[in-house]
Enzyme design. Structure first.
Site, mmCIF file in Angstrom:
data_model
loop_
_atom_site.group_PDB
_atom_site.id
_atom_site.type_symbol
_atom_site.label_atom_id
_atom_site.label_comp_id
_atom_site.label_asym_id
_atom_site.label_seq_id
_atom_site.Cartn_x
_atom_site.Cartn_y
_atom_site.Cartn_z
ATOM 1 N N ASP A 75 -15.329 3.930 6.911
ATOM 2 C CA ASP A 75 -13.956 4.367 6.598
ATOM 3 C C ASP A 75 -14.559 5.581 5.731
ATOM 4 O O ASP A 75 -14.135 6.348 5.116
ATOM 5 C CB ASP A 75 -13.025 3.612 5.830
ATOM 6 C CG ASP A 75 -11.821 4.663 5.190
ATOM 7 O OD1 ASP A 75 -11.444 5.285 6.375
ATOM 8 O OD2 ASP A 75 -12.109 4.644 4.450
ATOM 9 N N SER A 94 -7.887 4.773 8.845
ATOM 10 C CA SER A 94 -8.423 4.561 7.755
ATOM 11 C C SER A 94 -7.566 3.743 7.226
ATOM 12 O O SER A 94 -8.130 2.264 6.340
ATOM 13 C CB SER A 94 -8.304 6.135 7.524
ATOM 14 O OG SER A 94 -8.416 5.748 5.672
ATOM 15 N N ARG A 140 -13.670 13.672 7.212
ATOM 16 C CA ARG A 140 -12.452 14.518 7.748
ATOM 17 C C ARG A 140 -11.978 15.024 6.319
ATOM 18 O O ARG A 140 -11.517 16.330 6.479
ATOM 19 C CB ARG A 140 -11.704 12.637 7.731
ATOM 20 C CG ARG A 140 -11.214 12.815 8.642
ATOM 21 C CD ARG A 140 -11.129 11.141 9.013
ATOM 22 N NE ARG A 140 -9.798 11.674 8.901
ATOM 23 C CZ ARG A 140 -8.742 10.428 8.202
ATOM 24 N NH1 ARG A 140 -9.229 9.373 7.506
ATOM 25 N NH2 ARG A 140 -7.542 10.762 8.111
ATOM 26 N N LYS A 166 -8.516 -0.844 6.198
ATOM 27 C CA LYS A 166 -9.110 -0.942 4.118
ATOM 28 C C LYS A 166 -7.893 -2.875 4.223
ATOM 29 O O LYS A 166 -9.004 -3.270 4.139
ATOM 30 C CB LYS A 166 -9.039 -0.351 3.690
ATOM 31 C CG LYS A 166 -10.438 0.352 3.479
ATOM 32 C CD LYS A 166 -9.639 1.531 2.759
ATOM 33 C CE LYS A 166 -8.600 2.934 3.337
ATOM 34 N NZ LYS A 166 -8.899 3.662 2.930
ATOM 35 N N HIS A 201 0.560 -1.192 0.340
ATOM 36 C CA HIS A 201 -0.279 -0.074 0.148
ATOM 37 C C HIS A 201 0.970 1.010 -0.258
ATOM 38 O O HIS A 201 2.295 1.654 0.847
ATOM 39 C CB HIS A 201 -0.992 -0.012 1.073
ATOM 40 C CG HIS A 201 -1.527 1.151 1.273
ATOM 41 N ND1 HIS A 201 -3.529 1.571 0.359
ATOM 42 C CD2 HIS A 201 -1.276 1.931 2.205
ATOM 43 C CE1 HIS A 201 -3.643 2.227 1.023
ATOM 44 N NE2 HIS A 201 -2.040 3.212 2.045
HETATM 45 N N1 URA Z 1 -5.443 6.998 2.555
HETATM 46 C C1 URA Z 1 -6.220 6.258 3.129
HETATM 47 O O1 URA Z 1 -7.123 5.133 2.994
HETATM 48 N N2 URA Z 1 -7.202 6.825 4.030
HETATM 49 C C2 URA Z 1 -6.705 8.350 5.030
HETATM 50 O O2 URA Z 1 -6.859 9.050 5.929
HETATM 51 C C3 URA Z 1 -5.416 8.999 4.349
HETATM 52 C C4 URA Z 1 -4.927 8.041 3.016
#
Ligand code: URA
Length: 443
Positions: A161, A183, A168, A187, A82
């Site tokens: 999220d 966050s 946010r 995922k 990621h």
């Molecule tokens: N990427 C994400 O998936 N979440 C965040 O809060 C910031 C970047």
């Protein structure tokens, strides 16, 4: 329990319990707790932070707000990567088939371009026919067949999220280390990988501008991931300049195809391949294919030279509905007709190409988007003919530029011209991979 008490506890710096977090996030997803209370809580977290245990509890509560991908029945190891996002950051398209060629399975769920950063899904969708809206069953099937699949998040993966991130975004609470950690990890854990390699970027084109902030985020991510039972590591990498030579959806697919040729690194793609190979080497280690990153890197280099990753990439294009013949036919000439150029303003050396400005120009050209509902152009983008450290003569082409329309081109060109810094001497080399951050227990 009342939401207002939870907000006040956080406001005064107290550590929230798992039950409090479950009450707040669960109530929010169920529509029982309003946006304004969750906004107040997010702002309290922004100022007060969270303890590692609290961050792990929030991550788990968010994870449990939806379903997890079940990869049962497919042989692992499952390792994913990621990235926190950047400009010209196309490593996923090379890494996934490379890792799969080493016998690693990569269940890759990616995002779209937003703001100045590019998105893997938009790049893949520039390939005619390529589908990124796989069902869970198709996702499983393609991972089993090709070793990897690349898709968008399904609606039932971490719904908390989706809500929280949108909130946010409009309440000034994105740049909070615990909220970003929860966050991203909620995922990634939901997607089914046993191990994760994180590319945490810093620099003008990254979320975190300073390396110290990138490092804080990387530490939080690896410690929380390890607390959730994942094998995990992070590389802190430079995103002050665009990676590689292409910034644009189809353009970036093209650069990846060139890098996958197995004929050595194409000129100008050295930084892209350095970051890609360092990440791939860690995937090899976490997937049990190599004992050390050095051995992992050697394996990856040999594998690329053998050509299997390219074959796997093209097999995956076919599996996900893409037209391989068309892709190869379009390569080199699938460009928007609205075209411009950036020429060198002076002679000397390129001292820097500011990733942030190139990324912002990309949005104007149609590569990226300001709002999630905007469409992107497959054929817009920038090709960098010169990179940091290259000598230039005044008037020589530095960038070729393709835009969705004339207004976009007119808005992007001054930004791109401004992105290039010239000097009389060769600039010092930047370290692309600043350091590796491992979980606290392994430090
Ligand atoms: N990427 C994400 O998936 N979440 C965040 O809060 C910031 C970047």
């Amino acid at each position: 329990m009342r939401a207002v008490d939870i907000i006040m506890n956080k406001r005064s710096g107290k550590e929230l319990s798992r039950e409090e977090l479950r009450f707040l996030i669960g109530g929010y997803v169920a529509g029982e707790i309003p946006d304004y209370q969750v906004s107040a809580w997010a702002m309290a977290v922004f100022f007060q932070g969270m303890s590692p245990a609290e961050t792990a509890a929030l991550t788990e509560v968010m994870l449990r707000s939806g379903t997890e991908i079940d990869l049962f029945g497919i042989e692992g190891p499952f390792v994913d990567k990621h990235s926190t996002g950047g400009v010209g950051d196309k490593t996923s398209l090379i890494l996934a088939p490379l890792a799969a060629s080493l016998g690693i399975r990569d269940p890759m769920m990616s995002g779209r371009a937003l703001g100045h950063t590019g998105g893997t899904l938009d790049k893949l969708e520039a390939i005619p026919g390529y589908r990124t809206d796989l069902t869970v069953e198709q996702f499983r099937q393609i991972i089993g067949k090709d070793g990897f699949a690349m898709t968008g998040q399904t609606r039932d993966i971490v719904p908390a999220d989706r809500l929280l991130y949108a909130l946010r975004d409009v309440t000034g609470t994105v740049e909070s280390v615990p909220l970003i950690t929860a966050s991203i990890l909620s995922k990634k854990v939901a997607e089914g990988a046993d191990a994760l390699v994180l590319d945490v970027k810093y620099g003008s084109g990254a979320f975190m501008k300073r390396s110290e902030d990138g490092e804080k985020l990387a530490r939080s991510l690896v410690d929380t991931g390890a607390a959730m039972g994942k094998r995990i590591t992070a590389l802190l990498t430079d995103m002050d300049e665009p990676l590689g030579t292409m910034v644009g959806n189809f353009l970036e697919v093209e650069e990846c195809l060139d890098c996958l040729e197995g004929k050595g690194t194409p000129e100008g793609s050295e930084d892209l391949m350095e970051v890609t190979l360092e990440l791939a080497a860690r995937m090899a280690v976490l997937g049990g294919k190599a004992a050390t990153p050095e051995e992992g890197r050697r394996l990856c280099e040999e594998c690329l030279a053998g050509g299997e990753p390219r074959r796997r990439f093209l097999d995956n294009v076919k599996s996900q509905g893409g037209d391989v013949a068309k892709l190869l036919e379009l390569k080199g000439n699938y460009r928007s007709p609205v075209h411009g150029e950036v020429r060198a303003a002076s002679s000397g050396y390129i001292r820097r190409i500011d990733a942030w400005k190139v990324g912002c120009a990309g949005v104007r050209l149609g590569v990226g988007r300001d709002r999630t509902e905007d469409a992107v152009s497959p054929t817009a983008g920038v090709r960098l003919h010169k990179k940091r450290g290259n000598p230039v003569k005044a008037g020589e082409p530095v960038m070729s530029v393709w835009a969705r329309d004339r207004e976009g081109l007119a808005a992007a060109l001054p930004l791109l011209e401004d992105a290039v810094e010239y000097g009389e001497t060769v600039p010092s080399e930047r370290k692309l991979v600043l350091k590796e951050i491992v979980p606290e227990a392994a430090r």
